[in-house]
Design a protein around this motif. Sequence first.
Motif, short mmCIF file in Angstrom:
data_model
loop_
_atom_site.label_atom_id
_atom_site.label_comp_id
_atom_site.label_asym_id
_atom_site.label_seq_id
_atom_site.Cartn_x
_atom_site.Cartn_y
_atom_site.Cartn_z
N LEU A 1 2.70 1.53 -3.70
CA LEU A 1 1.95 1.66 -4.95
C LEU A 1 1.86 3.13 -5.36
N GLY B 1 -2.81 4.08 -3.45
CA GLY B 1 -1.38 3.91 -3.17
C GLY B 1 -0.78 5.20 -2.65
N LEU C 1 0.83 -1.21 0.00
CA LEU C 1 0.00 0.00 0.00
C LEU C 1 0.86 1.25 0.00
#
Length: 475
Positions: free
Chosen positions: A293, A300, A290
């Motif tokens: 990204l 993200g 997370l």
Amino acid sequence: MDRPPPTIRPNGILAVLAAAGIVAALMQTLVVPLIGDLPRLLNTTASNATWAITATLLSAAVAVPIAGRLGDMYGKRRMLLISTFPLIAGSALCAMASGIVPMIVGRGLQGVGMAIVPLGISAMRDLLPPERLGSSIALMSSSMGIGGAFGLPLAAAVAQNSSWRVLFWAATVTCVVVAVLIWMFIPATELTTAAGRFDYLGALGLGIGLVCLLLAISKGAVWGWSSGTTLGLFAAAVVMLAVWGWWELRITAPLVDLRVTARPQVLLTNAAAVVVGFAMYAQSLIVPQLMQLPKATGYGLGQSMLAMGLWMAPSGLVMTAVAPLGARLSAARGPKVTLIAGSLVIALGYASSLVLMGSAAGLALVTCISSAGIGMAYGTLPALIMGAVPRSETAAANSFNTLMRSIGTSTAAAVVGVVLSQMSIHMGSHTLPSENGFRVGLLIGCGAALAAAAITVAIPVRRTAAPEPRSMSRV
């Protein structure tokens, strides 16, 4: 338990064993920042590069229960020292690797060193005074999480600003220092079981069974869960472990005493260890993705590997701080209460992630909450095990409990991997996990933590322990 001789210095023993455990655990995450670059650095494929992680997992799973039994038979200090040799050799081999094969072999040797953690916990039972034992075991048991939390940013910083070989040479030197400290400051422990015949067939059978099981779990997503290879490995694991269990019940000096393992307190504690290991590792897989990204996904956070590691580093400090607090709670209310509380705190961390996953600071808070629960839970598992097994089987029982945690982490990797791969989105030519996929993964982790609390409620804890015979000799 008799008080140790006055020449034994509890503070020095705790410092050395905790440092050894953290260094051994650090090896697990040492290669993570390099995985993306290993195909280029070692002229191999991305699929082959992942064996640098899988090899460590497999070798640790096989070595830990074997080293635990040998520690009970021949002395824990001796086995602690022996366990540092593959750490040193593996780190040096990785530093000199020019291809993927020596890297995999080196990483496998590093995994063997994970036996230091359960051996260290068992040695504490023999060496430390009773009033120091609870907090010391809690810190040592938490070292697996602490080493992993600190290892990621440290490895990322070195890999980003220096040669990747420096990372492994530094690990080599650190492992040498640990070996010297163990040799200088850890006294010989008293033998509590005769150094009889080692169960070689049991070790071979358990090793084959575990390799088949963990290989199928860790590689099933790549090979296909319905592929012949994956199903064949699962079938081989079931058959081999069943035969191993029959053999262990048949002989007089087994590698793992399954009759002791079947006691309700030991059995349910090991079951809780599997689920706690799952809950611990699931967020370790989800949160870094997370954070890294790209922001263009809408969820993200666009952090670099180094920034992500630094955001997660405070969780290691939290775990270090909480471990002795959990020991105090165990002393006041019992380890069962602490394990329930720790599992519920982990679940709280997962639940909070559903509203805090929109920022790096929020996810850092999530990891800190979860790590607080992990520090409490990991510290109580050895206490529950040692409260139900004779001193002569301390190392073997703790090693088997560590193995159960490893099975939990491996299963978490497989489950989270399937969820994120099935719930994905397409951005250009890239396929990325979706926001809903991350949320489902976090909910599964929350459910695992709640399951750990439920299992712990059922653990029957003995109030008194039968007197144990005095030890035979010191080794």
